[in-house]
Design a protein around this motif. Structure first.
Motif, mmCIF file in Angstrom:
data_model
loop_
_atom_site.group_PDB
_atom_site.id
_atom_site.type_symbol
_atom_site.label_atom_id
_atom_site.label_comp_id
_atom_site.label_asym_id
_atom_site.label_seq_id
_atom_site.Cartn_x
_atom_site.Cartn_y
_atom_site.Cartn_z
ATOM 1 N N ALA A 170 -28.136 0.246 -69.951
ATOM 2 C CA ALA A 170 -28.865 -0.512 -70.969
ATOM 3 C C ALA A 170 -30.005 0.346 -71.507
ATOM 4 C CB ALA A 170 -29.413 -1.807 -70.366
ATOM 5 N N LEU A 171 -30.072 0.489 -72.822
ATOM 6 C CA LEU A 171 -31.147 1.243 -73.486
ATOM 7 C C LEU A 171 -32.108 0.220 -74.076
ATOM 8 C CD1 LEU A 171 -28.824 3.837 -75.249
ATOM 9 C CD2 LEU A 171 -29.928 4.022 -72.997
ATOM 10 N N LEU A 172 -33.253 0.063 -73.420
ATOM 11 C CA LEU A 172 -34.078 -1.125 -73.640
ATOM 12 C C LEU A 172 -35.076 -1.028 -74.774
ATOM 13 C CD1 LEU A 172 -34.717 -1.987 -69.875
ATOM 14 C CD2 LEU A 172 -32.932 -2.863 -71.395
ATOM 15 N N ASP A 173 -35.313 0.158 -75.321
ATOM 16 C CA ASP A 173 -36.276 0.281 -76.414
ATOM 17 C C ASP A 173 -35.982 1.549 -77.211
ATOM 18 O OD1 ASP A 173 -37.323 2.342 -74.751
ATOM 19 O OD2 ASP A 173 -38.671 0.904 -73.777
ATOM 20 N N GLU A 174 -36.819 1.819 -78.208
ATOM 21 C CA GLU A 174 -36.613 2.983 -79.080
ATOM 22 C C GLU A 174 -36.630 4.296 -78.308
ATOM 23 O OE1 GLU A 174 -39.191 3.270 -82.405
ATOM 24 O OE2 GLU A 174 -38.898 1.203 -83.033
ATOM 25 N N LYS A 175 -37.537 4.407 -77.356
ATOM 26 C CA LYS A 175 -37.632 5.637 -76.566
ATOM 27 C C LYS A 175 -36.321 5.899 -75.836
ATOM 28 C CE LYS A 175 -42.613 5.077 -75.560
ATOM 29 N NZ LYS A 175 -42.797 3.710 -76.094
ATOM 30 N N ALA A 176 -35.801 4.861 -75.203
ATOM 31 C CA ALA A 176 -34.555 4.998 -74.451
ATOM 32 C C ALA A 176 -33.394 5.339 -75.374
ATOM 33 C CB ALA A 176 -34.269 3.700 -73.692
ATOM 34 N N LEU A 177 -33.349 4.706 -76.534
ATOM 35 C CA LEU A 177 -32.273 4.969 -77.497
ATOM 36 C C LEU A 177 -32.304 6.417 -77.961
ATOM 37 C CD1 LEU A 177 -29.972 4.080 -79.365
ATOM 38 C CD2 LEU A 177 -31.716 3.289 -81.000
ATOM 39 N N VAL A 290 -29.105 8.791 -64.918
ATOM 40 C CA VAL A 290 -29.614 8.183 -63.684
ATOM 41 C C VAL A 290 -29.795 6.680 -63.870
ATOM 42 C CG1 VAL A 290 -31.530 8.122 -62.051
ATOM 43 C CG2 VAL A 290 -30.771 10.303 -63.009
ATOM 44 N N GLY A 291 -29.208 5.876 -62.978
ATOM 45 C CA GLY A 291 -29.441 4.439 -62.986
ATOM 46 C C GLY A 291 -28.669 3.675 -64.048
ATOM 47 N N THR A 292 -28.988 2.389 -64.167
ATOM 48 C CA THR A 292 -28.264 1.500 -65.069
ATOM 49 C C THR A 292 -29.079 1.045 -66.273
ATOM 50 O OG1 THR A 292 -28.942 -0.425 -63.756
ATOM 51 C CG2 THR A 292 -26.829 0.605 -63.205
ATOM 52 N N MET A 293 -30.332 1.460 -66.344
ATOM 53 C CA MET A 293 -31.144 1.092 -67.507
ATOM 54 C C MET A 293 -32.197 2.162 -67.762
ATOM 55 S SD MET A 293 -33.387 -2.098 -65.955
ATOM 56 C CE MET A 293 -31.929 -2.944 -65.319
ATOM 57 N N VAL A 294 -32.582 2.278 -69.034
ATOM 58 C CA VAL A 294 -33.600 3.243 -69.432
ATOM 59 C C VAL A 294 -34.556 2.529 -70.370
ATOM 60 C CG1 VAL A 294 -34.070 5.476 -70.478
ATOM 61 C CG2 VAL A 294 -31.876 5.082 -69.350
ATOM 62 N N GLY A 295 -35.858 2.685 -70.147
ATOM 63 C CA GLY A 295 -36.836 2.062 -71.022
ATOM 64 C C GLY A 295 -38.227 2.144 -70.444
ATOM 65 N N LEU A 306 -32.616 -10.974 -67.525
ATOM 66 C CA LEU A 306 -31.491 -11.087 -68.450
ATOM 67 C C LEU A 306 -30.276 -10.336 -67.929
ATOM 68 C CD1 LEU A 306 -33.417 -10.600 -71.809
ATOM 69 C CD2 LEU A 306 -32.497 -12.747 -70.902
ATOM 70 N N LEU A 307 -30.521 -9.238 -67.214
ATOM 71 C CA LEU A 307 -29.435 -8.445 -66.643
ATOM 72 C C LEU A 307 -29.145 -8.840 -65.193
ATOM 73 C CD1 LEU A 307 -30.414 -4.970 -68.134
ATOM 74 C CD2 LEU A 307 -28.554 -6.464 -68.867
ATOM 75 N N GLN A 308 -29.733 -9.978 -64.769
ATOM 76 C CA GLN A 308 -29.477 -10.547 -63.446
ATOM 77 C C GLN A 308 -29.792 -9.553 -62.328
ATOM 78 O OE1 GLN A 308 -25.533 -12.341 -63.283
ATOM 79 N NE2 GLN A 308 -25.563 -12.693 -65.493
ATOM 80 N N ARG A 309 -30.919 -8.894 -62.479
ATOM 81 C CA ARG A 309 -31.327 -7.908 -61.474
ATOM 82 C C ARG A 309 -32.749 -8.210 -61.014
ATOM 83 N NH1 ARG A 309 -28.014 -3.368 -61.366
ATOM 84 N NH2 ARG A 309 -29.631 -2.227 -60.270
ATOM 85 N N GLN A 310 -33.030 -7.870 -59.760
ATOM 86 C CA GLN A 310 -34.370 -8.040 -59.213
ATOM 87 C C GLN A 310 -35.156 -6.740 -59.223
ATOM 88 O OE1 GLN A 310 -33.634 -9.768 -55.315
ATOM 89 N NE2 GLN A 310 -33.799 -11.854 -56.149
ATOM 90 N N ARG A 311 -34.418 -5.633 -59.120
ATOM 91 C CA ARG A 311 -35.066 -4.328 -59.120
ATOM 92 C C ARG A 311 -34.426 -3.431 -60.152
ATOM 93 N NH1 ARG A 311 -34.873 -2.259 -53.049
ATOM 94 N NH2 ARG A 311 -32.706 -2.947 -53.345
ATOM 95 N N ALA A 312 -35.219 -2.538 -60.717
ATOM 96 C CA ALA A 312 -34.717 -1.626 -61.746
ATOM 97 C C ALA A 312 -34.122 -0.393 -61.098
ATOM 98 C CB ALA A 312 -35.852 -1.225 -62.685
ATOM 99 N N SER A 313 -33.034 0.094 -61.677
ATOM 100 C CA SER A 313 -32.413 1.345 -61.254
ATOM 101 C C SER A 313 -32.203 2.193 -62.499
ATOM 102 C CB SER A 313 -31.074 1.094 -60.557
ATOM 103 O OG SER A 313 -30.382 2.299 -60.338
#
Length: 320
Positions: A170-177, A290-295, A306-313
């Motif tokens: 998941a690319l969560l913002d402009e920086k991540a995109l 690395v991981g499943t999300m960037v932002g 929203l992504l049904q997660r408790q911790r960020a990876s």
């Protein structure tokens, strides 16, 4: 443990995702296999053509892609607004581009007279297809199944061609995109397959550069750059194309082993606008997988439920 796609892809968290598919067999997806003495370079065109063809039918936009020797990268944008405005007949025609479809739907598309119950059933089916036109899972399935079938036919074998599932971030913002797009477009340079963005075959950055040289406003099949975010902004990537190309060129010069040298004090405008330090940007643009999300920290905290997660990876970028 493998997570369900619902816990990895949720348009309410972000419409942007970086996806990767890797070949499971030792034989090459593309490129030249020295051990077997076979050239599979033509398969790059298979993937590129199929990718852009699917983008025309699905309500999923291609922001960036790079096709490598045994895997490929793509940055996708889920366009729910486009899907919601499609007429039922348009949804059916798009889906039937890649599927046979039931006889009832074929009659509907041909404009034949249907009973009220038949029409209602058609609309139920089409509503399901409308959802699928926004599904990255369906998009990747139709891409990978087609390529696997063609490759197996060419190799005269059966069995799995891809790893069981594609990886998504998941690319969560402009920086991540921006970081993910640059990472994807620079893959051939990092792998020493090309010397510059314009010589990186079967990448979105080369397609965009060639479109500019041909006086076209955008490369065919790719999501347009819409410029800086503003009130009356039309659909598109929230950067200026010229700024993005400058950022990719600058980043490419830094990540090459033979061109590290001293980082120029003149940074690309997009990097300045995103507010990322050069050292952090280069680290991110070289390790985006690395991981499943960037932002940013703020974006990640907002996306976790929203992504049904408790911790960020994943990678954390600075807040503006």
């Amino acid at each position: 443990m493998t997570k369900a796609r619902a816990a990895q892809i949720n348009v309410d968290a972000t419409p942007y995702y970086h996806c990767i598919s890797r070949c499971v067999r030792r034989s090459f997806l593309c490129g030249y296999d020295n051990e077997e003495g076979k050239n599979f370079e033509h398969r790059r065109a298979w993937i590129e053509e199929r990718l852009l063809m699917l983008a025309q039918a699905f309500c999923i936009d291609v922001c960036a892609y790079a096709i490598m020797s045994n895997h490929y990268h793509v940055v996708l944008h889920i366009n729910t607004n486009s899907a919601n405005t499609l007429a039922p007949i348009d949804v059916a025609e798009r889906w039937l581009t890649f599927h046979q479809g039931p006889v009832l739907i074929q009659r509907f598309v041909k404009g034949e007279v249907l009973s009220e119950a038949e029409t209602e059933r058609c609309l139920e089916i089409i509503d399901t297809w409308r959802e699928r036109l926004c599904s990255i899972s369906w998009f990747m399935r139709l891409l990978n199944q087609h390529i696997a079938s063609e490759a197996n036919r060419e190799d005269q074998c059966t069995g799995h061609f891809w790893e069981g599932r594609f990886k998504s971030q998941a690319l969560l913002d402009e920086k991540a995109l921006a970081a993910a797009m640059a990472y994807v477009d620079l893959n051939p340079i990092r792998a020493d397959m090309a010397d510059s963005p314009e010589s990186s075959d079967h990448t979105s950055v080369k397609a965009r550069i060639e479109a500019l040289h041909s006086d076209h406003t955008n490369a065919e099949g790719l999501l347009v750059f819409a410029g800086y975010p503003r009130k009356d902004m039309h659909d598109g990537i929230p950067f200026r194309l010229i700024d993005y190309l400058e950022l990719v060129d600058w980043t490419g010069r830094q990540v090459r082993d033979d061109k590290r040298g001293q980082i120029s004090s003149t940074l690309p405008p997009l990097l300045e606008r995103l507010g990322i330090e050069p050292a952090l940007w280069l680290k991110t643009a070289s390790n985006i997988e690395v991981g499943t999300m960037v932002g940013s920290e703020t974006s990640i905290k907002a996306a976790l439920p929203l992504l049904q997660r408790q911790r960020a990876s994943g990678l954390r970028l600075p807040d503006s």
